[in-house]
Motif scaffolding. Structure first.
Motif, PDB file in Angstrom:
ATOM      1  N   GLY A 329      43.190  43.081  38.638  1.00 59.07           N
ATOM      2  CA  GLY A 329      43.521  41.676  38.456  1.00 59.07           C
ATOM      3  C   GLY A 329      44.183  41.106  39.689  1.00 59.07           C
ATOM      4  O   GLY A 329      44.687  41.843  40.550  1.00 59.07           O
ATOM      5  N   ILE A 330      44.168  39.794  39.802  1.00 58.19           N
ATOM      6  CA  ILE A 330      44.837  39.096  40.892  1.00 58.19           C
ATOM      7  C   ILE A 330      45.567  37.893  40.296  1.00 58.19           C
ATOM      8  O   ILE A 330      45.039  37.211  39.410  1.00 58.19           O
ATOM      9  CB  ILE A 330      43.840  38.662  41.991  1.00 58.19           C
ATOM     10  CG1 ILE A 330      44.579  37.985  43.147  1.00 58.19           C
ATOM     11  CG2 ILE A 330      42.749  37.777  41.432  1.00 58.19           C
ATOM     12  CD1 ILE A 330      43.696  37.780  44.376  1.00 58.19           C
ATOM     13  N   GLN A 331      46.812  37.653  40.763  1.00 58.59           N
ATOM     14  CA  GLN A 331      47.645  36.594  40.208  1.00 58.59           C
ATOM     15  C   GLN A 331      48.306  35.798  41.334  1.00 58.59           C
ATOM     16  O   GLN A 331      48.637  36.350  42.381  1.00 58.59           O
ATOM     17  CB  GLN A 331      48.722  37.189  39.291  1.00 58.59           C
ATOM     18  CG  GLN A 331      48.157  38.035  38.159  1.00 58.59           C
ATOM     19  CD  GLN A 331      49.227  38.587  37.246  1.00 58.59           C
ATOM     20  OE1 GLN A 331      50.006  37.835  36.676  1.00 58.59           O
ATOM     21  NE2 GLN A 331      49.264  39.902  37.089  1.00 58.59           N
ATOM     22  N   TYR A 332      48.485  34.509  41.065  1.00 53.10           N
ATOM     23  CA  TYR A 332      49.156  33.602  41.991  1.00 53.10           C
ATOM     24  C   TYR A 332      50.378  33.065  41.280  1.00 53.10           C
ATOM     25  O   TYR A 332      50.274  32.470  40.199  1.00 53.10           O
ATOM     26  CB  TYR A 332      48.213  32.465  42.391  1.00 53.10           C
ATOM     27  CG  TYR A 332      48.839  31.421  43.289  1.00 53.10           C
ATOM     28  CD1 TYR A 332      49.027  31.665  44.647  1.00 53.10           C
ATOM     29  CD2 TYR A 332      49.233  30.182  42.772  1.00 53.10           C
ATOM     30  CE1 TYR A 332      49.597  30.704  45.478  1.00 53.10           C
ATOM     31  CE2 TYR A 332      49.791  29.220  43.591  1.00 53.10           C
ATOM     32  CZ  TYR A 332      49.980  29.489  44.935  1.00 53.10           C
ATOM     33  OH  TYR A 332      50.547  28.531  45.752  1.00 53.10           O
ATOM     34  N   GLY A 333      51.581  33.287  41.877  1.00 54.45           N
ATOM     35  CA  GLY A 333      52.820  33.031  41.164  1.00 54.45           C
ATOM     36  C   GLY A 333      53.510  31.741  41.494  1.00 54.45           C
ATOM     37  O   GLY A 333      53.084  30.974  42.379  1.00 54.45           O
ATOM     38  N   TYR A 334      54.627  31.494  40.799  1.00 60.92           N
ATOM     39  CA  TYR A 334      55.439  30.303  41.015  1.00 60.92           C
ATOM     40  C   TYR A 334      56.086  30.297  42.396  1.00 60.92           C
ATOM     41  O   TYR A 334      56.544  29.253  42.864  1.00 60.92           O
ATOM     42  CB  TYR A 334      56.534  30.213  39.955  1.00 60.92           C
ATOM     43  CG  TYR A 334      56.017  30.195  38.539  1.00 60.92           C
ATOM     44  CD1 TYR A 334      55.166  29.190  38.101  1.00 60.92           C
ATOM     45  CD2 TYR A 334      56.390  31.184  37.635  1.00 60.92           C
ATOM     46  CE1 TYR A 334      54.691  29.164  36.801  1.00 60.92           C
ATOM     47  CE2 TYR A 334      55.927  31.170  36.324  1.00 60.92           C
ATOM     48  CZ  TYR A 334      55.076  30.168  35.918  1.00 60.92           C
ATOM     49  OH  TYR A 334      54.609  30.146  34.632  1.00 60.92           O
ATOM     50  N   ASP A 335      56.152  31.472  43.049  1.00 64.78           N
ATOM     51  CA  ASP A 335      56.691  31.573  44.396  1.00 64.78           C
ATOM     52  C   ASP A 335      55.616  31.397  45.470  1.00 64.78           C
ATOM     53  O   ASP A 335      55.864  31.651  46.650  1.00 64.78           O
ATOM     54  CB  ASP A 335      57.378  32.918  44.586  1.00 64.78           C
ATOM     55  CG  ASP A 335      56.499  34.100  44.181  1.00 64.78           C
ATOM     56  OD1 ASP A 335      55.304  33.876  43.882  1.00 64.78           O
ATOM     57  OD2 ASP A 335      57.014  35.234  44.145  1.00 64.78           O
ATOM     58  N   SER A 336      54.415  30.988  45.054  1.00 68.01           N
ATOM     59  CA  SER A 336      53.274  30.776  45.959  1.00 68.01           C
ATOM     60  C   SER A 336      52.785  32.068  46.587  1.00 68.01           C
ATOM     61  O   SER A 336      52.072  32.040  47.592  1.00 68.01           O
ATOM     62  CB  SER A 336      53.609  29.758  47.062  1.00 68.01           C
ATOM     63  OG  SER A 336      53.967  28.507  46.499  1.00 68.01           O
ATOM     64  N   ASP A 337      53.146  33.220  46.010  1.00 66.59           N
ATOM     65  CA  ASP A 337      52.710  34.512  46.507  1.00 66.59           C
ATOM     66  C   ASP A 337      51.573  35.062  45.656  1.00 66.59           C
ATOM     67  O   ASP A 337      51.454  34.739  44.468  1.00 66.59           O
ATOM     68  CB  ASP A 337      53.860  35.513  46.513  1.00 66.59           C
ATOM     69  CG  ASP A 337      54.904  35.199  47.566  1.00 66.59           C
ATOM     70  OD1 ASP A 337      54.531  34.634  48.617  1.00 66.59           O
ATOM     71  OD2 ASP A 337      56.091  35.508  47.358  1.00 66.59           O
ATOM     72  N   ILE A 338      50.764  35.898  46.274  1.00 64.87           N
ATOM     73  CA  ILE A 338      49.650  36.562  45.590  1.00 64.87           C
ATOM     74  C   ILE A 338      50.066  37.976  45.216  1.00 64.87           C
ATOM     75  O   ILE A 338      50.699  38.691  45.999  1.00 64.87           O
ATOM     76  CB  ILE A 338      48.407  36.590  46.480  1.00 64.87           C
ATOM     77  CG1 ILE A 338      47.880  35.152  46.691  1.00 64.87           C
ATOM     78  CG2 ILE A 338      47.298  37.450  45.860  1.00 64.87           C
ATOM     79  CD1 ILE A 338      46.743  35.059  47.683  1.00 64.87           C
TER      80      ILE A 338
END
Length: 340
Positions: A329-338
């Motif tokens: 899986g790949i996720q993009y977070g509230y901190d703008s990090d992957i």
């Protein structure tokens, strides 16, 4: 990334018990793989040990930089001993043995066996329980109501089963790692037909008191009817933090045998004692199965003031290997990090 699951059951006689059945079950899982976290880019000085000869800085600190790509491993073994009386009541106790490596992101030097280091195998505090006709009562290192609420974690995906749609609040749950002997808990759960519910109480300082900690109370209720499931929960003084109150409601719909969607809402608690609100979290998620593959995805929103952005998202896929599962899986977070 790969997550290998295994489970074995061993029924062993604990001796001659009149009109009773007794035994021990052993189950668990192992996982291993590679994770990448764009947010692990910190650097600085780490206090490694007071006994080290002072370096060129004239102290015992060492310069460090974090690695964004790491191997991760976990081995978990649950030991569950139980006895069933001639009246049909089951009494039991659970211990967990677990080793984690490469997931915590902390900078504790190996050699420290505390629960935050994740550098050594650890044994959990004990959970004792009794069960009878849909009722279950737990004492000790208990499962808590919020952590047990159906749908609460259903947006998770990837090797580590994570989601930015999860709650960012602090609250108690069954602990795989040791904690101080002052903490103790009591919980009760009941299920019948499509209904399930539970309550829990945790005293973080049973044998002594100190400032900043108080008792945590939690409750949940859920109901399933056909393709629909609804769930709600609340926690007051989460993790023993005064006024850290958390509220959750979720709903899911099974479109057919291979697809489902869900929507969760969390009114988050506060960031530490007297800290700011962690905002509200809303997550829309779905799953779709094709043969041995299950595709997963979610879109989350959170309005905590410290976020770089209020929107996060993730997509992933599980592949059933028959006795094991390949997860990615790949996720993009509230901190703008992957993160993947």
């Amino acid at each position: 990334m790969k997550k290998v699951l295994f489970a074995s059951t061993i029924l062993a006689s604990l001796g001659s018990v009149a009109y009773a059945e007794s035994g021990v079950t052993i189950d668990g899982y192992g996982r291993f793989g590679v994770i990448y976290d764009e947010g692990r880019d910190a650097e600085g000085f780490l206090d490694i040990a007071p006994a080290v000869i002072p370096n060129s800085n004239g102290n015992t600190e060492a310069y460090y930089s974090q690695n964004q790509t790491t191997f991760t491993t976990r081995l978990r073994i649950n030991l569950n001993a139980k006895v069933e009386t001639d009246t049909g009541v089951t009494f039991g106790g659970l211990l967990r043995l677990q080793y984690d490596d490469g997931t915590s992101g902390n900078l504790t030097v190996p050699g420290s066996a505390d629960s935050s280091a994740n550098t050594t195998a650890q044994i959990s505090p004990a959970l004792l329980y009794g069960e009878y006709m849909g009722f279950r009562v737990e004492v000790g290192n208990v499962n808590t109501a919020l952590d047990s609420a159906p749908l609460f974690y259903d947006s998770e995906l990837g090797l580590l089963d994570t989601s930015y749609g999860d709650s960012s609040s602090s609250f108690y749950a069954f602990s795989s790692a040791p904690y101080n002997t002052g903490r103790n808990g009591l919980s009760a759960f009941y299920s019948v037909g499509g209904f399930s519910g539970g309550v829990s109480y945790i005293d973080p300082a049973q044998t002594y008191t100190y400032d900043g900690k108080t008792e945590e109370y939690s409750i949940f209720a859920a109901y399933s009817a056909g393709a629909f499931t609804v769930s709600g929960a609340a926690t007051w003084n989460g993790a023993g933090i005064k006024s850290n109150d958390i509220y959750f409601v979720g709903a899911a719909y099974a479109i057919n045998d291979v697809a489902n969607v869900g929507l969760n809402y969390i009114d988050e608690g506060i960031d530490g004692t007297d800290g700011p609100s962690l905002g509200e979290t809303v997550v829309l998620y779905g799953n779709y199965a094709v043969d041995a593959m299950t595709f997963k995805g979610y879109l989350a929103w959170n309005n905590y003031d410290a976020n770089d952005n209020d929107t996060a998202a993730g997509v992933g896929m599980d592949y059933d290997l028959g006795g094991a599962v390949f997860k990615t899986g790949i996720q993009y977070g509230y901190d703008s990090d992957i993160f993947f």
